[in-house]
Design an enzyme around this catalytic site. Sequence first.
Site, PDB file in Angstrom:
ATOM      1  N   LYS A  32      -9.328  19.746 -36.912  1.00  0.00           N
ATOM      2  CA  LYS A  32      -8.000  19.108 -36.881  1.00  0.00           C
ATOM      3  C   LYS A  32      -7.153  19.654 -38.019  1.00  0.00           C
ATOM      4  CE  LYS A  32      -6.922  14.656 -38.183  1.00  0.00           C
ATOM      5  NZ  LYS A  32      -5.652  14.606 -38.933  1.00  0.00           N
ATOM      6  N   ASP A  59      -2.387  18.072 -35.281  1.00  0.00           N
ATOM      7  CA  ASP A  59      -2.007  16.658 -35.444  1.00  0.00           C
ATOM      8  C   ASP A  59      -0.639  16.571 -36.126  1.00  0.00           C
ATOM      9  OD1 ASP A  59      -2.006  13.920 -35.946  1.00  0.00           O
ATOM     10  OD2 ASP A  59      -3.535  14.011 -37.513  1.00  0.00           O
ATOM     11  N   LYS A  61       2.050  14.720 -34.596  1.00  0.00           N
ATOM     12  CA  LYS A  61       2.642  13.420 -34.222  1.00  0.00           C
ATOM     13  C   LYS A  61       4.146  13.517 -33.950  1.00  0.00           C
ATOM     14  CE  LYS A  61      -0.698  10.669 -36.918  1.00  0.00           C
ATOM     15  NZ  LYS A  61      -1.366  11.689 -37.745  1.00  0.00           N
ATOM     16  N   ASP A  64      10.778  12.448 -31.199  1.00  0.00           N
ATOM     17  CA  ASP A  64      12.200  12.837 -31.255  1.00  0.00           C
ATOM     18  C   ASP A  64      12.783  12.628 -29.866  1.00  0.00           C
ATOM     19  OD1 ASP A  64      14.681  14.126 -31.957  1.00  0.00           O
ATOM     20  OD2 ASP A  64      13.605  15.281 -33.474  1.00  0.00           O
ATOM     21  N   THR A 119      -2.563   3.033 -37.887  1.00  0.00           N
ATOM     22  CA  THR A 119      -3.454   1.999 -38.450  1.00  0.00           C
ATOM     23  C   THR A 119      -2.916   1.468 -39.785  1.00  0.00           C
ATOM     24  OG1 THR A 119      -4.810   3.856 -39.146  1.00  0.00           O
ATOM     25  CG2 THR A 119      -5.630   2.546 -37.325  1.00  0.00           C
ATOM     26  N   ARG A 211     -13.384  13.298 -44.798  1.00  0.00           N
ATOM     27  CA  ARG A 211     -14.117  13.346 -46.065  1.00  0.00           C
ATOM     28  C   ARG A 211     -15.635  13.202 -45.981  1.00  0.00           C
ATOM     29  NH1 ARG A 211      -9.779   9.342 -48.368  1.00  0.00           N
ATOM     30  NH2 ARG A 211      -9.855   8.928 -46.114  1.00  0.00           N
TER      31      ARG A 211
HETATM   32  O1  C5P Z   1     -11.298  11.607 -44.453  1.00  0.00           O
HETATM   33  P1  C5P Z   1     -11.220  10.706 -43.252  1.00  0.00           P
HETATM   34  O2  C5P Z   1     -12.491  10.750 -42.395  1.00  0.00           O
HETATM   35  O3  C5P Z   1     -10.788   9.304 -43.583  1.00  0.00           O
HETATM   36  O4  C5P Z   1     -10.073  11.389 -42.360  1.00  0.00           O
HETATM   37  C1  C5P Z   1      -9.607  10.818 -41.182  1.00  0.00           C
HETATM   38  C2  C5P Z   1      -8.531  11.686 -40.600  1.00  0.00           C
HETATM   39  O5  C5P Z   1      -7.975  11.009 -39.469  1.00  0.00           O
HETATM   40  C3  C5P Z   1      -7.361  11.974 -41.541  1.00  0.00           C
HETATM   41  O6  C5P Z   1      -6.857  13.269 -41.199  1.00  0.00           O
HETATM   42  C4  C5P Z   1      -6.362  10.901 -41.190  1.00  0.00           C
HETATM   43  O7  C5P Z   1      -5.050  11.291 -41.447  1.00  0.00           O
HETATM   44  C5  C5P Z   1      -6.596  10.745 -39.688  1.00  0.00           C
HETATM   45  N1  C5P Z   1      -6.209   9.453 -39.138  1.00  0.00           N
HETATM   46  C6  C5P Z   1      -6.723   8.246 -39.592  1.00  0.00           C
HETATM   47  N2  C5P Z   1      -6.314   7.066 -39.022  1.00  0.00           N
HETATM   48  C7  C5P Z   1      -5.423   7.081 -38.027  1.00  0.00           C
HETATM   49  C8  C5P Z   1      -4.893   8.279 -37.559  1.00  0.00           C
HETATM   50  C9  C5P Z   1      -5.306   9.468 -38.145  1.00  0.00           C
HETATM   51  O8  C5P Z   1      -7.551   8.225 -40.485  1.00  0.00           O
HETATM   52  N3  C5P Z   1      -5.081   5.949 -37.458  1.00  0.00           N
END
Ligand code: C5P
Length: 232
Positions: A32, A59, A61, A64, A119, A211
Amino acid sequence: MGKDVIVACDFASAEQVFSFLDKFQDEKPFVKIGMELFYAEGPEIVRQIKARGHKIFLDLKLHDIPNTVKKSMAVLSRLDVDMTNLHAAGTISMMEAAIEGLTRPDGTRPMLIAVTQLTSTDQERMTNDLLINRPIDEVVMHYAHNAKVAGLDGVVCSPLEAGKVHATCGDNFCTVTPGVRFADGDVGDQKRVMTPAQAKEIGSDYIVVGRPITAAADPVAAYRRCVSEFCD
Ligand code: C5P
């Protein structure tokens, strides 16, 4: 539907993302690319990661007017990404225009999924800032249904919502779920999390993991653990 683990490459530069991807010799994870990396490096980063053999979820998003989204989606489609997304709040017409823009002359197109409510938006913010008075679960399911009506392939949602999205929109409407953590790992800033195994159990089609893989001492081992818990 292809169950897969998508690695959120939330890095600030091409150098960082390539030094991470270089660790993977035997597998080519679905990657991603988010706004930070895309805005820093431009479309060339997509071409370069694609050329290394990875599938790409871009990603960005989009949100517009329909005409602008249609034309922008045509550009992303030519970049040959495998999945991209937009905000369902842009309305059904905007989502339909996006599909038109994404569809190539041969009829193929990248998967298109919708963000329902972020979220980071809770009931209080939705009610007070956005003046949407309905319960947040109902709004999320309504936006998911709109995305299905517009012809999209699925939504980004919490793993906790995946079962309900499938119940509302059908099993073929796919759920892409971030907020995944190992049972013995750090939760960090994610509030509502699930393990890869639980996400599989509840019916997520793709998990997005950042992460827990990118910051792991051994990212390849962490990726393999996700794949074995989620896909096998
Ligand atoms: O590091 P982590 O596992 O928390 O990363 C989750 C990824 O998913 C990040 O790129 C974050 O921006 C994305 N994301 C999220 N929650 C959402 C939409 C996207 O954590 N509702």
